[in-house]
Scaffold this motif. Sequence first.
Motif, PDB file in Angstrom:
ATOM      1  N   UNK A  78     -16.550 -28.500  -7.412  1.00 16.95           N
ATOM      2  CA  UNK A  78     -15.290 -27.781  -7.566  1.00 16.95           C
ATOM      3  C   UNK A  78     -15.370 -26.735  -8.672  1.00 16.95           C
ATOM      4  N   UNK A  79     -16.127 -27.053  -9.716  1.00 15.26           N
ATOM      5  CA  UNK A  79     -16.208 -26.173 -10.873  1.00 15.26           C
ATOM      6  C   UNK A  79     -17.325 -25.137 -10.797  1.00 15.26           C
ATOM      7  N   UNK A  80     -18.236 -25.268  -9.834  1.00 14.81           N
ATOM      8  CA  UNK A  80     -19.395 -24.381  -9.767  1.00 14.81           C
ATOM      9  C   UNK A  80     -19.023 -22.904  -9.703  1.00 14.81           C
ATOM     10  N   UNK A  81     -18.158 -22.467  -8.753  1.00 16.14           N
ATOM     11  CA  UNK A  81     -17.819 -21.036  -8.722  1.00 16.14           C
ATOM     12  C   UNK A  81     -17.112 -20.571  -9.979  1.00 16.14           C
ATOM     13  N   UNK A  82     -16.277 -21.421 -10.560  1.00 15.65           N
ATOM     14  CA  UNK A  82     -15.584 -21.079 -11.803  1.00 15.65           C
ATOM     15  C   UNK A  82     -16.599 -20.847 -12.920  1.00 15.65           C
ATOM     16  N   UNK A  83     -17.592 -21.738 -12.991  1.00 15.61           N
ATOM     17  CA  UNK A  83     -18.618 -21.624 -14.024  1.00 15.61           C
ATOM     18  C   UNK A  83     -19.446 -20.350 -13.869  1.00 15.61           C
ATOM     19  N   UNK A  84     -19.778 -20.011 -12.633  1.00 16.43           N
ATOM     20  CA  UNK A  84     -20.586 -18.813 -12.386  1.00 16.43           C
ATOM     21  C   UNK A  84     -19.839 -17.551 -12.816  1.00 16.43           C
ATOM     22  N   UNK A  85     -18.561 -17.460 -12.463  1.00 16.79           N
ATOM     23  CA  UNK A  85     -17.778 -16.277 -12.853  1.00 16.79           C
ATOM     24  C   UNK A  85     -17.601 -16.218 -14.368  1.00 16.79           C
ATOM     25  N   UNK A  86     -17.365 -17.375 -14.981  1.00 17.27           N
ATOM     26  CA  UNK A  86     -17.175 -17.416 -16.426  1.00 17.27           C
ATOM     27  C   UNK A  86     -18.426 -16.930 -17.152  1.00 17.27           C
ATOM     28  N   UNK A  87     -19.584 -17.431 -16.735  1.00 11.04           N
ATOM     29  CA  UNK A  87     -20.829 -17.051 -17.408  1.00 11.04           C
ATOM     30  C   UNK A  87     -21.236 -15.617 -17.104  1.00 11.04           C
ATOM     31  N   UNK A  88     -20.912 -15.125 -15.906  1.00  9.52           N
ATOM     32  CA  UNK A  88     -21.166 -13.711 -15.606  1.00  9.52           C
ATOM     33  C   UNK A  88     -20.332 -12.835 -16.534  1.00  9.52           C
ATOM     34  N   UNK A  89     -19.083 -13.239 -16.775  1.00 11.71           N
ATOM     35  CA  UNK A  89     -18.218 -12.508 -17.698  1.00 11.71           C
ATOM     36  C   UNK A  89     -18.830 -12.459 -19.086  1.00 11.71           C
ATOM     37  N   UNK A  90     -19.263 -13.610 -19.606  1.00 16.51           N
ATOM     38  CA  UNK A  90     -19.832 -13.672 -20.956  1.00 16.51           C
ATOM     39  C   UNK A  90     -21.151 -12.908 -21.029  1.00 16.51           C
ATOM     40  N   UNK A  91     -21.980 -13.024 -19.988  1.00 14.21           N
ATOM     41  CA  UNK A  91     -23.277 -12.347 -19.983  1.00 14.21           C
ATOM     42  C   UNK A  91     -23.119 -10.835 -20.048  1.00 14.21           C
ATOM     43  N   UNK A  92     -22.225 -10.277 -19.236  1.00 16.90           N
ATOM     44  CA  UNK A  92     -22.017  -8.824 -19.250  1.00 16.90           C
ATOM     45  C   UNK A  92     -21.322  -8.376 -20.531  1.00 16.90           C
ATOM     46  N   UNK A  93     -20.467  -9.240 -21.092  1.00 19.63           N
ATOM     47  CA  UNK A  93     -19.820  -8.908 -22.365  1.00 19.63           C
ATOM     48  C   UNK A  93     -20.862  -8.809 -23.479  1.00 19.63           C
ATOM     49  N   UNK A  94     -21.790  -9.759 -23.512  1.00 17.46           N
ATOM     50  CA  UNK A  94     -22.865  -9.714 -24.506  1.00 17.46           C
ATOM     51  C   UNK A  94     -23.735  -8.474 -24.322  1.00 17.46           C
ATOM     52  N   UNK A  95     -24.050  -8.166 -23.061  1.00 18.14           N
ATOM     53  CA  UNK A  95     -24.883  -6.993 -22.782  1.00 18.14           C
ATOM     54  C   UNK A  95     -24.186  -5.715 -23.240  1.00 18.14           C
ATOM     55  N   UNK A  96     -22.867  -5.643 -23.072  1.00 20.63           N
ATOM     56  CA  UNK A  96     -22.132  -4.431 -23.454  1.00 20.63           C
ATOM     57  C   UNK A  96     -22.132  -4.227 -24.964  1.00 20.63           C
ATOM     58  N   UNK A  97     -22.152  -5.331 -25.730  1.00 22.33           N
ATOM     59  CA  UNK A  97     -22.118  -5.218 -27.191  1.00 22.33           C
ATOM     60  C   UNK A  97     -23.360  -4.541 -27.753  1.00 22.33           C
ATOM     61  N   UNK A  98     -24.434  -4.464 -26.945  1.00 21.71           N
ATOM     62  CA  UNK A  98     -25.646  -3.787 -27.411  1.00 21.71           C
ATOM     63  C   UNK A  98     -25.458  -2.274 -27.451  1.00 21.71           C
ATOM     64  N   UNK A  99     -24.499  -1.749 -26.663  1.00 23.86           N
ATOM     65  CA  UNK A  99     -24.332  -0.302 -26.616  1.00 23.86           C
ATOM     66  C   UNK A  99     -22.942   0.192 -26.965  1.00 23.86           C
TER      67      UNK A  99
END
Length: 323
Positions: A78-99
């Motif tokens: 039940x939580x798998x899709x929620x987890x994937x979207x959450x971590x994609x959000x954090x991953x791209x947020x971290x990547x954006x902080x580099x620039x």
Amino acid sequence: MENRSEAEASPYKSLVAAASYGIASMAMVFINKAILMQYGHSMTLLTLQQLATALLIHFGRQMGYTRAREVDMQTAKRLLPVSLFYNANVAFALASLKGVNIPMYIAIKRLTPLAVLIAGFSSGKGKPTTQVSLSVLLIAGGVIIAALGDFSFDLWGYGMALTSVFFQTMYLVLVERSGAEDGLSSIEIMFYNSFLSLPFLIFLIITTGEFPNSLALLFAKSNSLSFLMILVISLVMGIVLNFTMFLCTIVNSALTTTIVGVLKGVGSTTLGFVLLGGVEVHALNVTGLVVNTAGGVWYSYAKYQQKMSKPPKQASDVEAHHK
């Protein structure tokens, strides 16, 4: 803290939860920015944060420090899709902080309510109030004005931040519609989120080529005491932030979490001009950030009025979990 029934928490606990989330969220932006200035592998950093979280909760449960339940496969599915979207959000947020500098990062992330409203309207959720509509348009207008005066404009960084907004929107909408996190404590949500994300993150750091270069760089930098301190603080604060975010949403209303997120953004924007560098002041940029912040405060006030004018059962606010 260990179950959802504690949503009816004491005023003191509610206040502590909200304040803790605000402080942790503000600190995490600067900590991530600081470590990414020395260690640019954002996906590996996120993987380490999630691994540390999963191990801490697992051993805490084994040693009896938490009453978190064992892994349940139905809950995990039940939580798998929620987890994937959450971590994609954090991953791209971290990547954006580099620039992207911190004030512009905060401004772009404030576009999430606009994206959520568009997603809700397109799915037949209904038209938002005039105040809500105007406030999110003010937020968007402030981002555009600020971007025009951003001397350090980085197209790649802006793209990463906007992609993060998209995934955060999908995560919030999915949580609201599925009720996937209902019945779980903040500790259990953290564990499932970390546990489910690890295979996905490991796959990404291998396919994107971060691994093994990121690991080699990590060992090379391990001789630096200052780097190790920042890395450890980043791992610890990643755990603290997730816990306080989920706890704040459990013991308070989602609206409270949203307002805390906006107030945190005001503080982060102000401090972002003077800490860590990377910000060249321009009148247009400052004007846009002021407009964007004003829109965020107005949005919170409009949502508060909307909350007060509706029966409790009808008042849902998907814009929670702001980071």
